[in-house]
Design a protein around this motif. Structure first.
Motif, PDB file in Angstrom:
ATOM      1  N   ARG A   1       0.854  -1.283   0.005  1.00  0.00           N
ATOM      2  CA  ARG A   1       0.014   0.041   0.013  1.00  0.00           C
ATOM      3  C   ARG A   1       1.027   1.101   0.129  1.00  0.00           C
ATOM      4  O   ARG A   1       0.490   2.247   0.758  1.00  0.00           O
ATOM      5  CB  ARG A   1      -1.093  -0.109   1.223  1.00  0.00           C
ATOM      6  CG  ARG A   1      -1.885  -1.056   1.147  1.00  0.00           C
ATOM      7  CD  ARG A   1      -2.895  -1.044   0.188  1.00  0.00           C
ATOM      8  NE  ARG A   1      -4.118  -2.020   0.069  1.00  0.00           N
ATOM      9  CZ  ARG A   1      -4.195  -3.275  -0.641  1.00  0.00           C
ATOM     10  NH1 ARG A   1      -3.112  -3.508  -1.263  1.00  0.00           N
ATOM     11  NH2 ARG A   1      -4.830  -4.055  -0.476  1.00  0.00           N
ATOM     12  N   ARG A   2       1.890   1.124  -1.003  1.00  0.00           N
ATOM     13  CA  ARG A   2       2.663   2.191  -1.150  1.00  0.00           C
ATOM     14  C   ARG A   2       2.554   2.911  -2.463  1.00  0.00           C
ATOM     15  O   ARG A   2       2.159   2.253  -3.301  1.00  0.00           O
ATOM     16  CB  ARG A   2       4.296   2.062  -0.785  1.00  0.00           C
ATOM     17  CG  ARG A   2       4.524   1.791   0.539  1.00  0.00           C
ATOM     18  CD  ARG A   2       6.096   1.505   0.740  1.00  0.00           C
ATOM     19  NE  ARG A   2       6.413   0.197   0.072  1.00  0.00           N
ATOM     20  CZ  ARG A   2       7.312   0.387  -0.948  1.00  0.00           C
ATOM     21  NH1 ARG A   2       7.710   1.340  -1.622  1.00  0.00           N
ATOM     22  NH2 ARG A   2       7.785  -1.095  -1.405  1.00  0.00           N
ATOM     23  N   SER A   3       3.024   4.192  -2.596  1.00  0.00           N
ATOM     24  CA  SER A   3       3.053   4.666  -4.201  1.00  0.00           C
ATOM     25  C   SER A   3       4.264   4.272  -4.553  1.00  0.00           C
ATOM     26  O   SER A   3       5.478   4.438  -4.237  1.00  0.00           O
ATOM     27  CB  SER A   3       2.755   6.194  -4.113  1.00  0.00           C
ATOM     28  OG  SER A   3       1.656   6.831  -3.333  1.00  0.00           O
ATOM     29  N   PRO A   4       4.150   3.826  -5.932  1.00  0.00           N
ATOM     30  CA  PRO A   4       5.563   3.563  -6.869  1.00  0.00           C
ATOM     31  C   PRO A   4       5.830   5.018  -7.288  1.00  0.00           C
ATOM     32  O   PRO A   4       5.046   6.009  -7.355  1.00  0.00           O
ATOM     33  CB  PRO A   4       5.081   2.735  -7.854  1.00  0.00           C
ATOM     34  CG  PRO A   4       3.611   3.178  -8.091  1.00  0.00           C
ATOM     35  CD  PRO A   4       2.959   3.541  -6.901  1.00  0.00           C
ATOM     36  N   THR A   5       7.255   4.984  -7.689  1.00  0.00           N
ATOM     37  CA  THR A   5       7.646   6.118  -8.550  1.00  0.00           C
ATOM     38  C   THR A   5       7.862   5.946 -10.066  1.00  0.00           C
ATOM     39  O   THR A   5       8.419   4.933 -10.280  1.00  0.00           O
ATOM     40  CB  THR A   5       9.242   6.665  -7.988  1.00  0.00           C
ATOM     41  OG1 THR A   5       9.071   7.159  -6.550  1.00  0.00           O
ATOM     42  CG2 THR A   5       9.571   7.891  -8.967  1.00  0.00           C
ATOM     43  N   ILE A   6       6.906   6.713 -10.800  1.00  0.00           N
ATOM     44  CA  ILE A   6       7.089   6.689 -12.159  1.00  0.00           C
ATOM     45  C   ILE A   6       8.112   7.629 -12.780  1.00  0.00           C
ATOM     46  O   ILE A   6       7.987   8.932 -12.439  1.00  0.00           O
ATOM     47  CB  ILE A   6       5.639   6.831 -12.704  1.00  0.00           C
ATOM     48  CG1 ILE A   6       4.579   5.508 -12.262  1.00  0.00           C
ATOM     49  CG2 ILE A   6       5.805   6.822 -14.399  1.00  0.00           C
ATOM     50  CD1 ILE A   6       3.334   5.813 -12.812  1.00  0.00           C
ATOM     51  N   HIS A   7       9.015   7.162 -13.615  1.00  0.00           N
ATOM     52  CA  HIS A   7       9.866   7.818 -14.071  1.00  0.00           C
ATOM     53  C   HIS A   7       9.412   8.572 -15.512  1.00  0.00           C
ATOM     54  O   HIS A   7       9.350   7.871 -16.378  1.00  0.00           O
ATOM     55  CB  HIS A   7      11.248   6.874 -14.519  1.00  0.00           C
ATOM     56  CG  HIS A   7      11.909   6.418 -13.341  1.00  0.00           C
ATOM     57  ND1 HIS A   7      12.181   7.151 -12.172  1.00  0.00           N
ATOM     58  CD2 HIS A   7      12.101   4.894 -13.125  1.00  0.00           C
ATOM     59  CE1 HIS A   7      12.617   6.036 -11.491  1.00  0.00           C
ATOM     60  NE2 HIS A   7      12.573   4.832 -11.990  1.00  0.00           N
ATOM     61  N   GLY A   8       9.180   9.790 -15.572  1.00  0.00           N
ATOM     62  CA  GLY A   8       8.837  10.578 -16.644  1.00  0.00           C
ATOM     63  C   GLY A   8       7.027  10.514 -16.525  1.00  0.00           C
ATOM     64  O   GLY A   8       6.545  10.546 -15.096  1.00  0.00           O
ATOM     65  N   ASP A   9       6.350  10.771 -17.322  1.00  0.00           N
ATOM     66  CA  ASP A   9       5.019  11.223 -17.131  1.00  0.00           C
ATOM     67  C   ASP A   9       4.013   9.867 -17.089  1.00  0.00           C
ATOM     68  O   ASP A   9       2.974   9.802 -17.113  1.00  0.00           O
ATOM     69  CB  ASP A   9       4.387  12.153 -18.662  1.00  0.00           C
ATOM     70  CG  ASP A   9       4.597  11.172 -19.998  1.00  0.00           C
ATOM     71  OD1 ASP A   9       5.041  10.311 -19.851  1.00  0.00           O
ATOM     72  OD2 ASP A   9       4.532  11.851 -20.949  1.00  0.00           O
ATOM     73  N   GLY A  10       4.606   8.499 -17.223  1.00  0.00           N
ATOM     74  CA  GLY A  10       4.079   7.328 -17.385  1.00  0.00           C
ATOM     75  C   GLY A  10       3.069   6.905 -18.560  1.00  0.00           C
ATOM     76  O   GLY A  10       2.738   6.046 -18.508  1.00  0.00           O
TER      77      GLY A  10
ATOM     78  N   LEU B   1      -3.947  -2.164 -11.599  1.00  0.00           N
ATOM     79  CA  LEU B   1      -3.446  -3.010 -10.447  1.00  0.00           C
ATOM     80  C   LEU B   1      -4.289  -2.250  -9.176  1.00  0.00           C
ATOM     81  O   LEU B   1      -4.745  -3.055  -8.432  1.00  0.00           O
ATOM     82  CB  LEU B   1      -2.201  -2.693 -10.169  1.00  0.00           C
ATOM     83  CG  LEU B   1      -1.058  -3.699 -10.787  1.00  0.00           C
ATOM     84  CD1 LEU B   1       0.612  -3.346 -10.716  1.00  0.00           C
ATOM     85  CD2 LEU B   1      -1.251  -4.932 -10.679  1.00  0.00           C
ATOM     86  N   ASN B   2      -4.603  -1.068  -9.379  1.00  0.00           N
ATOM     87  CA  ASN B   2      -5.291  -0.498  -8.181  1.00  0.00           C
ATOM     88  C   ASN B   2      -6.684  -1.155  -8.245  1.00  0.00           C
ATOM     89  O   ASN B   2      -7.467  -1.324  -7.268  1.00  0.00           O
ATOM     90  CB  ASN B   2      -5.436   0.965  -8.412  1.00  0.00           C
ATOM     91  CG  ASN B   2      -4.505   1.753  -7.528  1.00  0.00           C
ATOM     92  OD1 ASN B   2      -4.270   1.207  -6.339  1.00  0.00           O
ATOM     93  ND2 ASN B   2      -3.701   2.590  -8.242  1.00  0.00           N
ATOM     94  N   GLU B   3      -7.227  -1.218  -9.401  1.00  0.00           N
ATOM     95  CA  GLU B   3      -8.616  -1.655  -9.758  1.00  0.00           C
ATOM     96  C   GLU B   3      -8.915  -3.177  -9.062  1.00  0.00           C
ATOM     97  O   GLU B   3      -9.500  -3.727  -8.425  1.00  0.00           O
ATOM     98  CB  GLU B   3      -9.101  -1.784 -11.054  1.00  0.00           C
ATOM     99  CG  GLU B   3      -9.383  -0.404 -11.808  1.00  0.00           C
ATOM    100  CD  GLU B   3      -9.396  -0.042 -13.030  1.00  0.00           C
ATOM    101  OE1 GLU B   3      -9.788   1.189 -13.384  1.00  0.00           O
ATOM    102  OE2 GLU B   3      -9.374  -0.998 -13.864  1.00  0.00           O
ATOM    103  N   MET B   4      -7.768  -4.174  -9.410  1.00  0.00           N
ATOM    104  CA  MET B   4      -7.719  -5.370  -8.923  1.00  0.00           C
ATOM    105  C   MET B   4      -7.854  -5.420  -7.406  1.00  0.00           C
ATOM    106  O   MET B   4      -8.338  -6.319  -6.929  1.00  0.00           O
ATOM    107  CB  MET B   4      -6.439  -5.991  -9.603  1.00  0.00           C
ATOM    108  CG  MET B   4      -6.622  -6.619 -10.880  1.00  0.00           C
ATOM    109  SD  MET B   4      -4.885  -7.461 -11.238  1.00  0.00           S
ATOM    110  CE  MET B   4      -5.490  -7.598 -12.994  1.00  0.00           C
ATOM    111  N   GLU B   5      -7.079  -4.542  -6.802  1.00  0.00           N
ATOM    112  CA  GLU B   5      -7.174  -4.388  -5.422  1.00  0.00           C
ATOM    113  C   GLU B   5      -8.241  -3.606  -4.850  1.00  0.00           C
ATOM    114  O   GLU B   5      -8.304  -3.681  -3.379  1.00  0.00           O
ATOM    115  CB  GLU B   5      -5.851  -3.898  -4.628  1.00  0.00           C
ATOM    116  CG  GLU B   5      -4.400  -5.015  -5.083  1.00  0.00           C
ATOM    117  CD  GLU B   5      -4.842  -6.073  -3.657  1.00  0.00           C
ATOM    118  OE1 GLU B   5      -5.549  -7.093  -4.225  1.00  0.00           O
ATOM    119  OE2 GLU B   5      -4.448  -6.109  -2.600  1.00  0.00           O
ATOM    120  N   GLY B   6      -8.890  -2.995  -5.641  1.00  0.00           N
ATOM    121  CA  GLY B   6      -9.866  -1.964  -4.936  1.00  0.00           C
ATOM    122  C   GLY B   6      -9.304  -0.859  -4.324  1.00  0.00           C
ATOM    123  O   GLY B   6      -9.776  -0.205  -3.240  1.00  0.00           O
TER     124      GLY B   6
END
Ligand code: UD2
Length: 314
Positions: free
Chosen positions: A199-208, A255-260
């Motif tokens: 339940r942590r935020s990933p870091t996306i390199h660039g605009d994703g 992934l967020n949708e899968m976990e709600g």
């Protein structure tokens, strides 16, 4: 009875391939790994069925006797990662180029029947055309991409000069169970999954919005086996992708949708050496190797998430 050797067999792709090979009756499977990025635990349930050799492909004398006379050698051992090859170019060169030369030399001298080499989609670089077709001129943007391209060239040259029956498969962003998320150089999906489970935020390199042809590990391992049996493919290179592409933002959303959950991503500067978009043309591999990837991104992510949850709570 067939004897197979998997270099890098303790990695997440190699260990999936080892399990598939063991499913064949009478298969003998040897693994060469130096456990730099591979893990013994990846082979735990099958360790009694394989010949596990703690050996480094930089050491010709050590690996040559293991490779001698093998029916098929799957050469997956490598130091992966585009950024790692920029930050640590020497070990990456020594393993990915010198080590690959050692493996091919040992296979040629030891009369191995067939070699499958794990090449990389990074060879295409930022050429604008999508999908990426094998006939396009390569344009590597990082040492890692150049090293993997050199491996393909060696596959071709060893075929022409020494009669070694080798085939290169350009892997496209492989993901799945047992991929290690613990290094900053780990594959992005493994990092995303660990973040999700914790339940942590990933870091996306660039605009994703960069896109990748994420390919489930079972499909890649299956293709390695098909390629080892496809006639008339010596010296050639094939795409081993799924034939679709998804942005990092989309993957994180799925992934967020899968976990709600609704965990936002953090954004940082783009990564050096990064390619913007990647997607395989799968026509040649389908026609010549019988490639038929089964796993949609959603299904692959679902299975991989299940594994991360189970291993995280273990
Ligand atoms: C390259 C190859 C891939 C394989 C791999 C081996 C391409 C298109 N693909 O994968 O086929 O050979 O190398 O290492 O060249 N990212 C984040 N946050 C993170 C980690 C990564 O945003 O915490 C981004 C990264 O900047 C990139 C994307 O995710 O845009 C994929 O990165 P990766 O390291 O998983 O794989 P990539 O594309 O370098």
């Amino acid at each position: 009875m067939s004897r197979y050797v998997v270099t890098g067999g303790a990695g997440f792709i190699g260990s999936t391939l080892v399990r598939k090979l063991l499913g064949e009756s009478g298969a003998e499977v040897a693994v060469i790994d130096n456990f730099l990025t591979g893990k013994r635990s990846n082979l735990d349930e099958v360790s009694s069925q394989i010949d596990l050799q703690d050996a480094d492909i930089r050491n010709y004398g050590r690996i040559a006797p293991i490779l001698r006379g093998a029916d098929v050698v799957y050469h997956l051992a490598a130091i992966p990662s585009v950024p790692r090859s920029i930050h640590e170019p020497v070990p990456s060169h020594e393993v990915n180029i010198d080590g690959t030369f050692n493996v091919l030399r040992a296979c040629a001298e030891g009369k191995a029947g067939k070699v499958i080499f794990a090449a990389s989609s990074s060879a295409y670089g930022d050429t604008p055309t999508l999908p990426k077709v094998e006939s396009m001129l390569p344009n590597p943007k990082s040492p890692y991409a150049a090293q993997k391209l050199m491996g393909e060239q060696y596959i071709s040259v060893f075929h022409q000069c020494f009669g070694l029956n080798g085939t290169a498969l350009r892997f496209f962003n492989v993901y799945g169970p047992r991929q290690d998320p613990s290094s900053p150089y780990s594959g992005v999906i493994s990092i995303f999954l660990r973040c999700l489970v914790e339940r942590r935020s990933p870091t996306i390199h660039g605009d994703g919005e960069q896109t990748r042809d994420f390919t489930f590990v079972e499909d890649v391992a299956g293709l390695c086996i098909k390629a080892s049996r496809a006639p008339g493919t010596g010296g050639q290179t094939f795409n081993a992708g799924n034939g679709g592409r998804f942005s990092l933002n989309k993957v994180w959303q799925v992934l967020n949708e899968m976990e709600g959950t609704n965990i936002p991503a953090n954004y940082g500067p783009p990564r050096e050496g990064d390619v913007r978009d990647s997607m395989a043309c799968t026509k040649l591999a389908t026609a010549k190797l019988g490639h038929a990837p089964h796993f949609s991104l959603e299904e692959g992510l679902r299975r991989t998430l299940q594994w991360y949850k189970a291993s995280h709570s273990a």
